[in-house]
Design an enzyme around this catalytic site. Structure first.
Site, PDB file in Angstrom:
ATOM      1  N   ASN A 129       5.869  -1.510  11.361  1.00 32.07           N
ATOM      2  CA  ASN A 129       5.082  -1.075  10.205  1.00 32.07           C
ATOM      3  C   ASN A 129       5.427  -1.913   8.957  1.00 32.07           C
ATOM      4  O   ASN A 129       6.139  -2.911   9.053  1.00 32.07           O
ATOM      5  CB  ASN A 129       5.338   0.420   9.975  1.00 32.07           C
ATOM      6  N   ASN A 137       5.009   6.117   3.390  1.00 34.65           N
ATOM      7  CA  ASN A 137       4.312   6.778   2.281  1.00 34.65           C
ATOM      8  C   ASN A 137       4.125   8.277   2.443  1.00 34.65           C
ATOM      9  O   ASN A 137       3.439   8.900   1.639  1.00 34.65           O
ATOM     10  CB  ASN A 137       2.954   6.098   2.064  1.00 34.65           C
ATOM     11  N   THR A 138       4.681   8.847   3.503  1.00 33.08           N
ATOM     12  CA  THR A 138       4.720  10.312   3.652  1.00 33.08           C
ATOM     13  C   THR A 138       6.190  10.698   3.566  1.00 33.08           C
ATOM     14  O   THR A 138       6.969  10.341   4.460  1.00 33.08           O
ATOM     15  CB  THR A 138       4.107  10.750   4.997  1.00 33.08           C
ATOM     16  N   PHE A 155      -1.443   8.224   4.316  1.00 28.11           N
ATOM     17  CA  PHE A 155      -2.216   8.870   5.391  1.00 28.11           C
ATOM     18  C   PHE A 155      -3.471   9.562   4.876  1.00 28.11           C
ATOM     19  O   PHE A 155      -3.705  10.756   5.119  1.00 28.11           O
ATOM     20  CB  PHE A 155      -1.373   9.904   6.159  1.00 28.11           C
ATOM     21  N   ASN A 215       0.833  -1.202   0.000  1.00 28.63           N
ATOM     22  CA  ASN A 215       0.000   0.000   0.000  1.00 28.63           C
ATOM     23  C   ASN A 215       0.864   1.247   0.000  1.00 28.63           C
ATOM     24  O   ASN A 215       1.957   1.277   0.554  1.00 28.63           O
ATOM     25  CB  ASN A 215      -0.984  -0.006   1.180  1.00 28.63           C
ATOM     26  N   SER A 272       5.472   5.228   8.786  1.00 25.72           N
ATOM     27  CA  SER A 272       4.828   5.026   7.491  1.00 25.72           C
ATOM     28  C   SER A 272       5.823   5.378   6.393  1.00 25.72           C
ATOM     29  O   SER A 272       6.452   6.432   6.441  1.00 25.72           O
ATOM     30  CB  SER A 272       3.594   5.910   7.343  1.00 25.72           C
ATOM     31  N   LYS A 299       5.654   3.405  17.250  1.00 28.63           N
ATOM     32  CA  LYS A 299       5.602   2.376  16.194  1.00 28.63           C
ATOM     33  C   LYS A 299       6.738   2.611  15.208  1.00 28.63           C
ATOM     34  O   LYS A 299       6.832   3.697  14.619  1.00 28.63           O
ATOM     35  CB  LYS A 299       4.254   2.414  15.471  1.00 28.63           C
TER      36      LYS A 299
HETATM   37  C1  LIG Z   1      -3.836  -0.983   3.601  1.00 29.38           C
HETATM   38  C2  LIG Z   1      -2.981  -0.731   4.803  1.00 29.38           C
HETATM   39  C3  LIG Z   1      -3.021   0.497   5.455  1.00 29.38           C
HETATM   40  C4  LIG Z   1      -2.235   0.734   6.570  1.00 29.38           C
HETATM   41  N1  LIG Z   1      -2.314   1.949   7.207  1.00 29.38           N
HETATM   42  C5  LIG Z   1      -1.593   2.161   8.336  1.00 29.38           C
HETATM   43  C6  LIG Z   1      -1.692   3.385   9.042  1.00 29.38           C
HETATM   44  O1  LIG Z   1      -2.479   4.270   8.705  1.00 29.38           O
HETATM   45  N2  LIG Z   1      -0.906   3.554  10.138  1.00 29.38           N
HETATM   46  C7  LIG Z   1      -0.049   2.590  10.586  1.00 29.38           C
HETATM   47  O2  LIG Z   1       0.638   2.783  11.599  1.00 29.38           O
HETATM   48  N3  LIG Z   1       0.059   1.411   9.955  1.00 29.38           N
HETATM   49  C8  LIG Z   1      -0.689   1.178   8.850  1.00 29.38           C
HETATM   50  N4  LIG Z   1      -0.593  -0.030   8.203  1.00 29.38           N
HETATM   51  C9  LIG Z   1       0.359  -1.043   8.720  1.00 29.38           C
HETATM   52  C10 LIG Z   1      -0.298  -2.039   9.657  1.00 29.38           C
HETATM   53  O3  LIG Z   1      -0.790  -1.406  10.820  1.00 29.38           O
HETATM   54  C11 LIG Z   1       0.706  -3.129  10.077  1.00 29.38           C
HETATM   55  O4  LIG Z   1       1.741  -2.516  10.824  1.00 29.38           O
HETATM   56  C12 LIG Z   1       1.328  -3.855   8.891  1.00 29.38           C
HETATM   57  O5  LIG Z   1       0.391  -4.008   7.839  1.00 29.38           O
HETATM   58  C13 LIG Z   1       1.870  -5.224   9.271  1.00 29.38           C
HETATM   59  O6  LIG Z   1       0.843  -6.079   9.718  1.00 29.38           O
HETATM   60  P1  LIG Z   1       0.131  -7.164   8.740  1.00 29.38           P
HETATM   61  O7  LIG Z   1       1.227  -7.893   8.020  1.00 29.38           O
HETATM   62  O8  LIG Z   1      -0.674  -8.040   9.657  1.00 29.38           O
HETATM   63  O9  LIG Z   1      -0.736  -6.382   7.815  1.00 29.38           O
HETATM   64  C14 LIG Z   1      -1.379  -0.286   7.064  1.00 29.38           C
HETATM   65  C15 LIG Z   1      -1.338  -1.523   6.413  1.00 29.38           C
HETATM   66  C16 LIG Z   1      -2.129  -1.756   5.299  1.00 29.38           C
HETATM   67  C17 LIG Z   1      -2.059  -3.113   4.628  1.00 29.38           C
END
Ligand SMILES: Cc1cc2nc3c(=O)[nH]c(=O)nc-3n(C[C@H](O)[C@H](O)[C@H](O)COP(=O)(O)O)c2cc1C
Length: 364
Positions: free
Chosen positions: A243, A175-176, A114, A110, A173, A214
């Site tokens: 993350n 992506n910022t 934000f 992704n 993140s 985080k």
């Molecule tokens: C579509 C998507 C959006 C995410 N948005 C955020 C976010 O806004 N803030 C954040 O701290 N992590 C975000 N994450 C990261 C997740 O919180 C998590 O740290 C990461 O996906 C690893 O866990 P997973 O493998 O179970 O998905 C996002 C992940 C995905 C897939």
């Protein structure tokens, strides 16, 4: 009941664009009559950051960015929900498409950047449910165009501490542009000092809101030394590791999608995220608890996080592939592990494998 829900819904969701599928899921959770999960095995109850979690399985940040469905998720069996990332002002994020499924790898990339309805909207929803109980934390981040990013975190801390069970400072993140620079020692020290100072200033009104940090899995061990040192010195209440990753592990088979820019999550993230969790655990030396996140998609991978040093876990991506029934499956696996080891609490499993994991070859 929950598996019936999954069986009916997932084939449909898989045919949709990933972001449309997510939006539809949020609507379903908002409006559909939801089954209540079975009562939890009492042995899964976990105390961390002075909070009592009925079970240690959390919904990771990013699923419910705008706090639309935290109570639905708690009802379905999550032990806690982290809403956000929220930014002070509303912002759209990056252009679509910006979420991609790696089907053969059970991964997700992704680059949302934000997208947030902003603090006012999210605060209104959290305030409206503040007496509902259940652990709902908030993950905070800076607006992309913020002139002073640290000021954004401080403002969000002040606004959300009264209505959130805990606040997560998200500096990870990918992506910022430039956000991850806040992970560097001097910048992180300044950020945490000011956020914790804000917490103390409003503690009389908001209570002692735990502050979590985080981090990204894409840091060197020298950088991790610094970050843990700063987190300990500034007395954060815990860390989330971590993350999404900018790395593209050699195991990926969906090589065309793997070239998309953004953060990778789901199964291919598990080895790196779990290694970083263990590396963090050995550096933290039990001073505060860790939340293990990244690639959990089964009972075995969940258990692996506890062994690597997690007191709590969070997941997101696997729900798209496995459905909500995964939560009950993980609980059953945790209970079975307690039976097998004749233990009354998961705390006895935390970090038992960390030293061994840090001695393994680096995951590629
Ligand atoms: C579509 C998507 C959006 C995410 N948005 C955020 C976010 O806004 N803030 C954040 O701290 N992590 C975000 N994450 C990261 C997740 O919180 C998590 O740290 C990461 O996906 C690893 O866990 P997973 O493998 O179970 O998905 C996002 C992940 C995905 C897939």
């Amino acid at each position: 009941m929950i598996s019936l829900f999954d069986a009916l819904l997932r084939p449909l969701l898989q045919t949709l664009d990933a972001e449309d599928a997510h939006a539809l899921t949020i609507r379903m959770l908002k409006y559909a009559p939801l089954p209540r999960a079975r009562d939890d095995d009492k042995r899964l109850a976990t105390r961390a950051f002075a909070l009592n979690f009925p079970n240690p399985i959390g919904m990771a940040a990013g699923f419910d960015k705008n706090a639309e469905v935290p109570d639905a998720l708690l009802r379905l069996g999550f032990g806690f929900v982290e809403v956000g990332t929220v930014t002070p002002k509303p912002q759209h994020g990056n252009p679509r498409p910006r979420i991609f499924r790696l089907r053969t790898d059970a991964g997700v990339i992704n680059r949302l950047g934000f997208n947030s309805q902003g603090a006012d909207a999210v605060l209104r929803r959290l305030a409206a449910r503040a007496d509902a109980g259940g652990i709902v934390g908030i993950n905070v981040g800076a607006n992309r165009d913020a002139p002073d990013r640290v000021a954004d975190y401080v403002a969000l801390m002040e606004r959300f501490a009264p209505v959130a069970s805990y606040v997560t400072v998200n500096v990870s993140s990918p992506n910022t542009p430039g956000l991850r620079d806040l992970q560097h020692a001097a910048a992180l020290d300044d950020l945490l000092a000011r956020v914790i100072d804000a917490r103390e200033r409003i503690a009389r009104r908001a209570g002692p809101t735990p502050v979590l940090l985080k981090i990204a899995p894409d840091v060197s061990l020298a950088e991790l030394d610094d970050m843990v040192g700063v987190a300990r010195a500034r007395r954060v209440d815990g860390m989330i590791v971590g993350n999404t990753t900018l790395a593209r592990p050699a195991s990926l088979t969906d090589t065309a999608i793997a070239e998309e820019a953004g953060g990778l999550s789901g199964r291919p993230l598990y080895p790196l995220a779990t290694r970083m969790l263990a590396e963090t655990y050995v550096r933290v030396e039990g001073v505060f608890p860790l939340i293990g996140t990244g690639g959990i998609d089964s009972g075995a991978t969940a258990l692996g996080k506890f062994g690597a040093g997690a007191s709590l876990i969070q997941l997101y991506s696997a729900l798209a592939f496995r459905g909500l029934g995964l939560v009950a499956e993980i609980k059953a696996a945790l209970s079975a592990a307690l039976d097998r080891h004749r233990l009354d609490s998961l705390s006895d499993l935390v970090g038992t494998d960390a030293a061994a994991i840090t001695a393994e070859p680096w995951p590629v």
